[in-house]
Motif scaffolding. Structure first.
Motif, PDB file in Angstrom:
ATOM      1  N   SER A  94       0.672  -1.330   0.178  1.00  0.00           N
ATOM      2  CA  SER A  94      -0.022   0.027   0.014  1.00  0.00           C
ATOM      3  C   SER A  94       0.865   1.150   0.116  1.00  0.00           C
ATOM      4  N   TYR A  95       0.268   2.268  -0.541  1.00  0.00           N
ATOM      5  CA  TYR A  95       1.052   3.567  -0.706  1.00  0.00           C
ATOM      6  C   TYR A  95       0.051   4.638  -0.121  1.00  0.00           C
ATOM      7  N   CYS A  96       0.392   5.344   0.825  1.00  0.00           N
ATOM      8  CA  CYS A  96      -0.440   6.761   1.111  1.00  0.00           C
ATOM      9  C   CYS A  96       0.234   7.820   0.113  1.00  0.00           C
ATOM     10  N   GLY A  97      -0.540   8.840   0.136  1.00  0.00           N
ATOM     11  CA  GLY A  97      -0.179   9.932  -0.884  1.00  0.00           C
ATOM     12  C   GLY A  97       1.271  10.243  -0.738  1.00  0.00           C
ATOM     13  N   TRP A  98       1.726  10.577   0.567  1.00  0.00           N
ATOM     14  CA  TRP A  98       3.128  10.887   0.931  1.00  0.00           C
ATOM     15  C   TRP A  98       4.067   9.823   0.585  1.00  0.00           C
ATOM     16  N   GLN A  99       3.639   8.632   0.497  1.00  0.00           N
ATOM     17  CA  GLN A  99       4.788   7.638   0.193  1.00  0.00           C
ATOM     18  C   GLN A  99       5.025   7.427  -1.201  1.00  0.00           C
ATOM     19  N   ILE A 100       4.156   7.928  -2.096  1.00  0.00           N
ATOM     20  CA  ILE A 100       4.498   8.022  -3.399  1.00  0.00           C
ATOM     21  C   ILE A 100       5.730   8.793  -3.848  1.00  0.00           C
ATOM     22  N   PRO A 101       5.978  10.124  -3.447  1.00  0.00           N
ATOM     23  CA  PRO A 101       5.059  10.872  -3.018  1.00  0.00           C
ATOM     24  C   PRO A 101       4.284  11.461  -4.289  1.00  0.00           C
ATOM     25  N   LEU A 102       2.947  11.625  -4.025  1.00  0.00           N
ATOM     26  CA  LEU A 102       2.028  12.271  -4.811  1.00  0.00           C
ATOM     27  C   LEU A 102       2.067  13.597  -4.520  1.00  0.00           C
ATOM     28  N   VAL A 103       2.704  14.628  -5.009  1.00  0.00           N
ATOM     29  CA  VAL A 103       3.002  16.129  -4.752  1.00  0.00           C
ATOM     30  C   VAL A 103       1.713  17.040  -5.266  1.00  0.00           C
ATOM     31  N   THR A 104       1.169  17.799  -4.384  1.00  0.00           N
ATOM     32  CA  THR A 104       0.234  18.788  -4.582  1.00  0.00           C
ATOM     33  C   THR A 104       0.667  20.254  -4.104  1.00  0.00           C
ATOM     34  N   ASP A 105      -0.245  21.116  -4.582  1.00  0.00           N
ATOM     35  CA  ASP A 105       0.056  22.403  -4.151  1.00  0.00           C
ATOM     36  C   ASP A 105      -0.625  22.419  -2.787  1.00  0.00           C
ATOM     37  N   ALA A 106      -0.480  23.573  -2.051  1.00  0.00           N
ATOM     38  CA  ALA A 106      -0.960  23.485  -0.250  1.00  0.00           C
ATOM     39  C   ALA A 106      -2.303  23.927  -0.343  1.00  0.00           C
ATOM     40  N   ALA A 107      -3.221  23.890  -1.419  1.00  0.00           N
ATOM     41  CA  ALA A 107      -4.570  24.193  -1.129  1.00  0.00           C
ATOM     42  C   ALA A 107      -5.437  23.249  -0.445  1.00  0.00           C
ATOM     43  N   TYR A 108      -5.275  23.206   0.818  1.00  0.00           N
ATOM     44  CA  TYR A 108      -6.137  22.087   1.583  1.00  0.00           C
ATOM     45  C   TYR A 108      -7.439  22.067   1.041  1.00  0.00           C
ATOM     46  N   GLY A 109      -7.920  20.778   0.906  1.00  0.00           N
ATOM     47  CA  GLY A 109      -9.306  20.547   0.606  1.00  0.00           C
ATOM     48  C   GLY A 109      -9.482  20.441  -0.648  1.00  0.00           C
ATOM     49  N   SER A 110      -8.848  21.102  -1.655  1.00  0.00           N
ATOM     50  CA  SER A 110      -8.881  21.053  -3.052  1.00  0.00           C
ATOM     51  C   SER A 110      -7.725  21.078  -3.738  1.00  0.00           C
TER      52      SER A 110
END
Lengths: 407, 407
Positions: A94-110
């Motif tokens: 299994s992989y959580c988002g941070w373990q991939i990591p799947l990087v996003t901007d910092a807009a929490y919730g969206s």
């Protein structure tokens, strides 16, 4: 042998039996010699349960912490699915988002996906593992947990498929494909075997819930072939892909209907530059997302402005307009949620002339008055009285012969 | 102004009301001008609920994935506590194990802390944040989620306190301190105001559940002052610290009793080198943890070997011994779980002579037969028949006058 990404939504993983069902589908795909990455949502109801706890503490809970909270939902599912696959004798990880990591901007919730590191995933695939990815979640550059908002797991799946250059991204859901229109409105609705990204994108923006806009955008940008199909049957689904000669040559591919919008009209406004800017800046500042806007110049330097907005924002929108009434020298402000936006969508409109005329004529013939019109290259939307919504959908579905597959 | 680490267990954060209670205690500490780091467990029952799901899928669920699963429990708590603190107007920031990171080895389910990066925590503290850390969890060098096993949140708290060089680590729990013995056995049990790490360590190994061994080891190694106190009262707790002149000068600090062990005796074994090695290697290979071992040489080249082991492993232990019976030329193998291990613990034993004699005499006077004896520098343990357990504890508590505080 192909690399296949599969996504299963909350209903498909709603309890241990359903998770076992998903595991069997995943295992069958692996058994055919494919590499498999599975993206899963939280068990149905779990995200709402967690959000409910946060809302009990505060009506406006801290956004960073809400993402920490609700991202546990998907984490539970990936662990349970991986345990199930391992218990069946498959190697799973299994992989959580941070373990991939799947990087996003910092807009929490969206948050928006900005980068996906593929090294760890590829290494595990090479080692024969089935990879189980938590959908909906990512991590920003500073190491904070983020979530992707509505339909986020679809986006995760398509984004991972794009990063890995997967051969196919299968979105398993509780409907068995994309239909020419809502089957609840007309039994003549037909499943579309193939649809172009652009058409799917318009459908998603116009309220079809089968795939979310961001997921379609991602698929289109990276040319990821996406199949939408049911997790409860083996029926073939709908392939969302690039426009190609193999596709049905329809001028109109589908009819959509959205009854969740409202309309505000400001009558008798002075017709001078800057008026529209004043109104719509103020609405934007209050996070009211305006959809269609129509302005009719009339005689004597006066004009009427109408626009549509989400039904839920009608009250807020009216208040803002009332505050502006004096400044705008407006004569009247009225609002109604008693409207429906009926749209026809199809790449073929680019080359077929007369589609709009055919639509307006068909509606007129049924005595349906068109209040607003908006068009793009591949869609035409009409705002009508809500009571005619179903009639309009059925009429347009018939007129454009969407129940018939072309050769 | 001090840097204080506080740890609250599952019962203390069992529902939103209790989390609000914890938030108030944390806020009060912050209001006094302290920097505060809070370490929390999963809401009571949550870890068991999640483990139950895993066990329903498989009796031996994949260990890596179990840690992914159960670590969500603490993640939910940190988010809810941070949301509560933020809603009260405090700046709060939650940390999962991997976000610190709190690095461990890769032993899923019972990982050991190997390193804690303090940079991010210190930066947030400097910015005035209350830091909320998920107990019980860490991350290994390869980025896998790990959990620390029983009492893991205590270990997290002490380890974080050590890394940050905190002035104090407060362990809030459902008892209000460390007692001279179990208050359920004798009403004369007295709360100990101060106790040395070494004594606490012996007590933890001997079955006192108030603090777990690894947490005490960490505290001792890094000289972290630890206070054990109740989260439901404001009573002063017990300070666990370095031995110092300020401490009560008792020869015996406490009496413990463990009834969860069993005894196996192998009689009439050939008395030659390698016998013990054969037996205990085989037991170790089967993960049976042996505690006390006694070997009595008797006449005619024969010997009896007795050892204690966890009650739950008695059956397994007997099976292993039976398999060896022939090879060992043993005459008889017997086992019993009807025993109790009663121990007295105290740094003062180092300098007080006659403590052991006093213990044996007191037990003999009550007609309690001692089956096995084991001693260390600061403790003496006797295995006796289980029916005398409470009597033995009360007798020893009286004889060593543990109900009386020294000057």
């Amino acid at each position: 042998m192909a690399l296949i990404v599969q996504k299963y939504g909350g209903t498909s993983v709603g309890d241990l039996d359903r998770i076992a069902n998903v595991a069997r589908k995943v295992a069958a795909t692996k058994d055919k010699g494919n590499d498999v990455v599975v993206v899963v949502s939280a068990m149905s109801g779990e995200t709402d349960r967690l959000l409910g706890l946060a809302k009990k503490i505060s009506p406006l809970p801290n956004e960073r912490e809400v993402d920490v909270l609700i991202s546990t939902g998907e984490q539970v599912t990936i662990a349970l699915l991986a345990i199930t696959l391992e218990s069946m004798g498959y190697k799973a990880r299994s992989y959580c988002g941070w373990q991939i990591p799947l990087v996003t901007d910092a807009a929490y919730g969206s948050a928006r996906v900005t980068d996906i590191k593929k090294e760890a995933l590829l290494k595990d695939l090479q080692a024969g593992h089935i990879i189980v990815v938590a959908g909906f979640q990512g991590v920003d550059d500073a190491g904070n947990v983020t979530t992707l908002g509505r339909g986020g797991s679809d986006t995760s799946a398509v984004a991972v498929a794009a990063a890995l250059n997967a051969d196919l991204c299968e979105i398993f859901t509780d409907v068995d494909g994309v239909y020419t229109t809502d089957p609840n409105i007309t039994a003549k609705a037909r499943k579309i075997p193939k649809i172009a990204y652009e058409e799917m994108l318009e459908m998603a923006s116009l309220g079809a819930k089968v795939l979310y806009i961001r997921a379609v955008e991602f698929a289109m940008r990276y040319k990821v072939p996406v199949v939408v199909r049911s997790s409860f049957t083996d029926n073939e689904g709908t392939l969302v892909t690039e426009e190609n000669s193999d596709m049905e040559k329809e001028s109109v591919r589908s009819v959509t209907c959205n009854t969740k919008e409202a309309k505000i009209t400001i009558s008798g406004v002075e017709d001078k530059p800057g008026i529209a800017s004043t109104i719509f800046s103020l609405l934007a500042d209050s996070n009211v997302v305006v959809d269609m806007i129509i302005q009719n110049s009339s005689e004597a330097g006066k004009t009427d402005i109408s626009f549509t907005l989400p039904e839920a924002d009608l009250k807020k929108g009216l208040e803002i307009c009332q505050r502006l009434k004096q400044d705008l020298h407006a004569e009247e402000i009225s609002g109604s949620s008693d409207i429906a936006k009926v749209s026809i969508i199809g790449l073929g409109m680019r080359s077929h002339s007369g589609v709009a005329a055919k639509m307006f004529t068909a509606l007129a013939k049924e005595g349906i008055n068109i209040e607003m019109i908006s068009t793009s290259e591949i869609k035409i939307s009409c705002v009508i009285s809500q009571k005619y919504a179903e009639l309009a959908v059925r009429t347009l579905h018939d007129v454009f012969e969407l129940d018939k597959a072309s050769a």
